[in-house]
Write a protein that holds these residues in place. Structure first.
Motif, PDB file in Angstrom:
ATOM      1  N   UNK A  42       0.841  -1.210   0.000  1.00 23.23           N
ATOM      2  CA  UNK A  42       0.000   0.000   0.000  1.00 23.23           C
ATOM      3  C   UNK A  42       0.874   1.257   0.000  1.00 23.23           C
ATOM      4  N   UNK A  43       1.899   1.278   0.853  1.00 23.50           N
ATOM      5  CA  UNK A  43       2.781   2.454   0.915  1.00 23.50           C
ATOM      6  C   UNK A  43       3.479   2.672  -0.426  1.00 23.50           C
ATOM      7  N   UNK A  44       3.933   1.604  -1.057  1.00 22.37           N
ATOM      8  CA  UNK A  44       4.602   1.727  -2.344  1.00 22.37           C
ATOM      9  C   UNK A  44       3.688   2.243  -3.432  1.00 22.37           C
ATOM     10  N   UNK A  45       2.478   1.707  -3.488  1.00 24.29           N
ATOM     11  CA  UNK A  45       1.524   2.125  -4.529  1.00 24.29           C
ATOM     12  C   UNK A  45       1.103   3.578  -4.317  1.00 24.29           C
ATOM     13  N   UNK A  46       0.790   3.937  -3.072  1.00 24.59           N
ATOM     14  CA  UNK A  46       0.354   5.313  -2.789  1.00 24.59           C
ATOM     15  C   UNK A  46       1.479   6.302  -3.111  1.00 24.59           C
ATOM     16  N   UNK A  47       2.702   5.973  -2.718  1.00 27.09           N
ATOM     17  CA  UNK A  47       3.828   6.864  -3.005  1.00 27.09           C
ATOM     18  C   UNK A  47       4.079   6.987  -4.502  1.00 27.09           C
ATOM     19  N   UNK A  48       4.051   5.873  -5.206  1.00 27.27           N
ATOM     20  CA  UNK A  48       4.282   5.908  -6.655  1.00 27.27           C
ATOM     21  C   UNK A  48       3.205   6.723  -7.366  1.00 27.27           C
ATOM     22  N   UNK A  49       1.949   6.539  -6.973  1.00 26.56           N
ATOM     23  CA  UNK A  49       0.868   7.309  -7.603  1.00 26.56           C
ATOM     24  C   UNK A  49       0.988   8.788  -7.277  1.00 26.56           C
TER      25      UNK A  49
END
Length: 187
Positions: A42-49
């Motif tokens: 979740x942290x990776x996806x939110x940061x990337x987006x």
């Protein structure tokens, strides 16, 4: 190995030597792994987006403008291919601006160079291309996932260390009871 069976979820099975701290440690390890897997994703996806959105806004808000060099730049050296130089350009609203920016070395006075401006007409860096933005967003997402994992592993290690201290204290008390019963001492 023949005749040996593998016990799944061995930390939760019944065992007369199992202590409360052992069960707590088993649950702690499970929670740490779940938080790393789910929270890291979740942290990776939110940061990337989020990063991709910032890069998209930069591309939308910056425009290339033709500028003219006001001074020539020195020839390129082995250490420098770009030099600071004064440039002049006309903003989309018609106002004339002058500022310094890095341009290719060895350019004569009056050369045309491309600079990037924001909505107010001020100089800004060139926006990242779509491919570069995707790579940077992915790297930032991975970094945030690893950072969260590091924090979770660190917190889990601190809790496990506390559980180990409690187990050692219990073993010390139990050894104080059992040790004197052993009549045979060496030394």
């Amino acid at each position: 190995m023949a005749g040996r069976t593998r016990t799944w979820l061995w930390r939760w099975r019944g065992n007369p030597l199992r202590r409360r701290e052992d069960v707590l440690e088993a649950w702690l390890v499970l929670v740490v792994w779940v938080i790393m897997a789910v929270g890291g994703t979740v942290a990776g996806v939110v940061t990337a987006q989020g990063a991709d959105g910032v890069f998209a806004r930069q591309r939308a808000g910056r425009t290339p403008v033709r500028a003219v060099l006001l001074v020539g730049t020195p020839p390129a050296t082995a250490h420098s291919f770009r030099s600071p130089a004064a440039v002049r350009w006309t903003a989309p609203d018609g106002s004339v601006h002058t500022d310094k920016t890095l341009v290719e070395s060895g350019r004569p006075v009056g050369s045309a160079v491309e600079v990037w401006t924001d909505a107010r007409g001020d100089l800004v860096t060139a926006p990242t291309s779509g491919t570069e933005a995707s790579v940077e967003s992915g790297l930032l997402g991975a970094a945030s996932a690893f950072a969260l994992s590091g924090v979770v592993i660190g917190a889990g290690s601190v809790v496990r260390r506390g559980l180990d201290r409690r187990r050692l204290a219990q073993w010390d008390v139990e050894w104080g009871v059992v040790g004197p019963r052993w009549g045979h001492r060496i030394g």
